[in-house]
Scaffold this active site. Structure first.
Site, short mmCIF file in Angstrom:
data_model
loop_
_atom_site.label_atom_id
_atom_site.label_comp_id
_atom_site.label_asym_id
_atom_site.label_seq_id
_atom_site.Cartn_x
_atom_site.Cartn_y
_atom_site.Cartn_z
N SER A 41 -8.90 10.87 3.12
CA SER A 41 -9.64 9.69 3.49
C SER A 41 -10.96 9.45 2.71
O SER A 41 -11.53 10.01 1.75
CB SER A 41 -10.58 9.58 4.90
OG SER A 41 -11.08 10.56 5.79
N GLU B 187 6.47 4.68 7.71
CA GLU B 187 6.02 6.11 6.31
C GLU B 187 7.06 6.96 6.81
O GLU B 187 7.09 7.78 8.20
CB GLU B 187 4.20 5.87 7.11
CG GLU B 187 3.68 5.12 6.18
CD GLU B 187 2.03 5.04 7.13
OE1 GLU B 187 1.01 5.39 6.18
OE2 GLU B 187 2.13 6.31 8.27
N THR C 186 0.81 -0.52 -0.14
CA THR C 186 -0.09 -0.12 -0.09
C THR C 186 0.65 1.68 0.61
O THR C 186 1.56 2.26 -0.84
CB THR C 186 -0.75 0.28 1.87
OG1 THR C 186 0.03 0.09 2.45
CG2 THR C 186 -2.32 -1.52 0.86
N THR D 146 -2.31 -1.76 7.57
CA THR D 146 -1.81 -3.10 8.24
C THR D 146 -0.67 -3.25 7.55
O THR D 146 0.38 -3.46 6.89
CB THR D 146 -3.05 -4.42 7.04
OG1 THR D 146 -4.40 -4.34 7.95
CG2 THR D 146 -2.66 -5.14 7.00
N ASN E 53 0.33 11.52 5.97
CA ASN E 53 -0.98 11.13 7.19
C ASN E 53 -1.64 11.90 7.24
O ASN E 53 -2.94 12.20 8.10
CB ASN E 53 -0.69 10.71 8.56
CG ASN E 53 0.15 9.64 8.24
OD1 ASN E 53 -0.48 8.29 7.82
ND2 ASN E 53 1.22 9.28 8.36
#
Lengths: 395, 395
Positions: B395, B269, B146, B183, B390
Site C-alpha cells: 500500500s 483478480e 488498474t 473500482t 492482494n
C-alpha cells in the site's frame, strides 16, 4: 473469576467420554457429555434456512427446558439427508437413552462433517455402546474436530451465593462453515443453579457479541449449534435477574463464549494470524459490531494482514460499506499505531508497521467519532493455505 | 441487434483519446470521451458511504441531465482526500473545459487507483492539454485499467425508428473493489435520441440485473461509477416508453451492460475461470438474484470451482443463507449435470464432472421449485493468485 485447566466435565455432576466409532479413518469421532441429573438447557442455532436434522431436533428439545446428555459425532453432518436423516437422529437418541438409562427426550444430538451423507447407524450404535459414564473427559474435545488443528476448551470458576460455581466450554470450528466439513459447535456445562428461561435469555444475548462476531469465510453452516447445560449441583440458590449473582454468572458466560469464539477465529482454515477489530464511536453497539465484522470479514483486509501490509484504505472502504451514516471523522489504528485521524492519512513508517503486522495477533481499532456505539469482531487472515484446503478438498 | 468491432467513440458524434500523464510509471493513465454536442446523461454510483470526490461531483452533474465530456484517470482514486480532493476534482473539470471549450458543468470526472493520495494536478493539467479531439479512441479503454489484465469493450448497433443507432461501452474492474487499486468504472456512449429521465430510469433498472450481479470479492468500491451519454445524433425521434423502440433500446442497454459485467467478472483478480449461476423457481426475481449472488460470491464455492470439485454441499449451504423461505425441493446442475434433485443427492461420476469443471466457463443452475422468480449472477474462482495479488501488494 478464575481461569483453570479443566475439561467439559469439570463442573460438578458432569462426565464425558469419546471413542473412535469408525466414521473417521482413525481419530476420535463420537463423544458424549452426561449430567448426573437433568440439566436446564439453552441453545442457539444456525440461521441457515437449510439446516441439518440434529438442529431441527435440538431446537425442539431446547424448548422443553431440560436435557441430560449431548451426543456428538464428527465426519458426517447429517444435513440434506431428508426423512432418513431425521429418523437417524432420533434413532441416535434412542441408542443413547438405552445405553445410559436416560429419557430419550433428554438426549441432544449434534453432527458435523460431510453434507448429503447418511449417518452409518451400525457404527453409531456400536460406538455409543462403547462410551462410558466414567470415561476420559478430555477426549470429547478431540472427537468433535474436523479441519480444526487444535482442541478448544475453557474452564472458569467463580463464587456465586457463597458456592463455587464452575463453567466449562468446548467447541470446534475452523470457519463459520467448512466445505462439506462444516460447522461451528460449542458445548458449555455448568453446575450453577439457573432456570432454563434465564439461561436462554443470557445465552441469546451473549451470543450476539461473541459467537456471532467471528467470521472466517463469511459463510454460515447448516449445523451451527451452541448448547449450555446447567445442572444446579453447585448448590447455589437459583440465580435471579438484577442481582449481583446474575452479573457474575453473565460475566462467566460471556468470558466462556468470548474465549471459545476467539479460539475458533484463531484456528480458521489456513490462518497464520488472529485478527481483532474493535469499533467505537458508532451510532449504536449493534452498528459498531456490524462494521467490525465487515472489516474482519473482508477478503481484502484479510489478505493485506496475511501480507503484513498496513493497508488502511481497505479498512476505510469496509467501514463505508457497513455504515448507515456518512463516516466523515474516522480514526484508524493498526497494532496501536495511528494511520488515519479525522479521516486524514497520517505519516507512519511503513517498514516498522509492516514488521509489527508479522506478529501472530493483529489489532485494528476504529473510532468513528459519532456516538457511543462499541463492538468487537474476530477473524483471521486469508492465505494460500485457505485456498489450498478448500480447493483440493475432494467432496 | 448486431455486435460489431468498435470503440467508445463508435456512436455518431463521439471522439475519445488517452495519454500517459505520468500517474502510472509508463502506461496510459488519462483518457477522455467527448460528444460533439451536449448529451443526455444517466449514472449509477457506489453505495459505499465512503465515496470519492469525483463520485460526489458526478452525482450532481447527472441530476442536471446533460454532460458533454468524461475525463478519467487511473492510478489515483481521489478517495478519502478531504476538501482538497474536491477542489482537485473541480479543477480537473476546469482544465478540460478550457482545453476543449466546453462548459465546466458539462464535464464529468472519474478516478480509480490508490485511496488517500491527492491527484498530482500539474501532471493532470499537462496531460489534459495533450489530449486531442481527434485522438485514438481505442486508447481510452487502456487508460482506465488498474489491475485488469485485458481491456473490456462492446459495440452494438440496431435500428430504431428507421435510423441506425449505435451503442458502445467500455469498463474496467478486476474486483468490485481492489485494495488501494479500487473500482469498477463503466462508460457507455450512444447516438440514440432519448431523454435524461428515461435513460436514468432504464440504467437504474438494467444495473440491478447486470453490474449489481457481479462479485469478485464481495467488497464495494468507494469509486464505482457507470455513466451513459446519449447525444441524439443518430437522428431517431425521441424514444418514448411503452413503444417497440423503447424495447429495442432497452435490449441494447441490457446487452451492453451484461457483456461489460461479464467481462469484469471473467477478469477478476487472480481468476482462472468465469462462473455463471442461474437461479429459477424462487419466490421473486429479486430473491433469485440474491441467492445467485450469494452462491457465486461464496469463498467456498469459488475455491471448489478453482479445485474443479463438484461440491454441491457448498452451493446448497449458500442457498440456505440467502433464502427467506425453507428451500425443501432443490435441483442443482453443475456444467449441465444434475447432482441434486428434490433435495436428494444423485449419483454422478465425479471424475467426469471434475474434468468438465476444468473448462474456462462454469455454469451452475439451481431450481428452487417454489415459484417463478429467476435471476443470474457472475463471478470467478478464488485462487492462490488472488491471495498473492492482494497480500503482496504494497500500500
Amino acid at each position: 473469576m478464575i481461569k483453570k485447566d479443566g475439561t467439559i466435565a469439570s463442573p460438578k455432576g458432569f462426565t464425558a467420554d469419546a471413542v473412535h466409532a469408525g466414521l473417521k479413518y482413525k481419530n476420535l469421532d463420537l463423544g458424549i457429555i452426561i449430567s448426573e441429573i437433568p440439566a436446564q438447557v439453552a441453545g442457539v442455532f444456525t440461521k441457515n434456512k437449510v439446516c441439518a436434522a440434529p438442529v431441527v431436533l435440538d431446537r425442539t428439545l431446547v424448548k422443553s427446558g431440560e436435557i441430560q446428555a449431548i451426543l456428538c459425532n464428527s465426519a458426517v453432518a447429517n444435513a440434506v439427508t431428508g426423512d432418513q436423516g431425521m429418523i437417524n437422529a432420533m434413532l441416535t437418541q434412542k441408542f443413547v437413552a438405552k445405553k445410559f438409562n436416560i429419557k430419550e427426550s433428554l438426549v441432544a444430538v449434534c453432527s458435523t462433517g460431510v453434507i448429503g451423507v447418511q449417518l452409518p447407524m451400525e457404527k453409531i450404535e456400536t460406538g455409543i455402546n462403547r462410551l462410558s459414564e466414567n470415561g476420559q473427559a478430555d477426549r470429547f474435545a478431540k472427537a468433535i474436530l474436523t479441519t480444526d488443528t487444535v482442541t478448544k476448551t475453557v474452564t472458569l470458576t467463580s463464587v456465586i451465593n457463597d458456592k463455587t460455581v464452575t463453567m466449562s466450554g468446548v467447541c470446534k470450528g475452523s470457519g463459520m462453515i467448512h466445505p462439506n466439513m462444516c460447522t461451528m459447535l460449542a458445548f458449555i456445562t455448568t453446575d450453577a443453579n439457573i432456570s432454563h428461561e434465564l439461561l436462554q435469555k443470557l445465552l441469546s444475548e451473549v451470543t450476539e457479541t461473541t459467537f456471532n462476531q467471528i467470521t472466517v469465510d463469511g459463510d454460515t453452516s447448516t449445523n451451527d449449534t451452541v448448547l449450555v447445560m446447567a445442572n444446579a449441583m453447585a448448590g447455589n440458590e437459583a440465580i435471579k435477574e438484577k442481582t449481583q449473582d446474575y452479573e457474575i454468572f453473565k460475566a462467566m458466560l460471556f468470558e466462556t463464549c468470548t474465549i471459545l469464539a476467539q479460539k475458533i477465529a484463531a484456528d480458521g482454515e489456513g490462518a497464520t494470524k488472529f485478527i481483532e477489530v474493535s469499533v467505537s464511536g458508532a451510532p449504536t453497539d449493534e452498528r459498531a459490531r456490524m462494521i467490525a465484522k465487515k472489516i474482519v470479514g473482508s477478503n481484502l483486509v484479510k489478505t493485506a494482514i496475511f501480507g503484513a501490509d498496513p493497508n488502511w484504505g481497505r479498512i476505510v472502504s469496509s467501514i463505508g460499506q457497513a455504515a448507515d451514516f456518512e463516516p466523515d471523522d474516522i480514526l484508524v489504528k493498526i497494532q496501536n499505531e495511528k494511520v488515519l485521524e479525522h479521516s486524514t492519512p497520517l505519516y507512519f513508517d511503513k517498514a516498522i508497521l509492516s514488521q509489527k503486522l508479522k506478529e501472530k495477533e493483529v489489532m485494528i481499532e476504529v473510532d468513528l467519532n459519532k456516538s457511543q456505539g462499541y463492538g468487537k469482531a474476530w477473524g483471521c487472515d486469508l492465505t494460500y493455505h485457505y485456498v489450498e484446503i478448500n480447493a483440493t478438498y475432494t467432496s
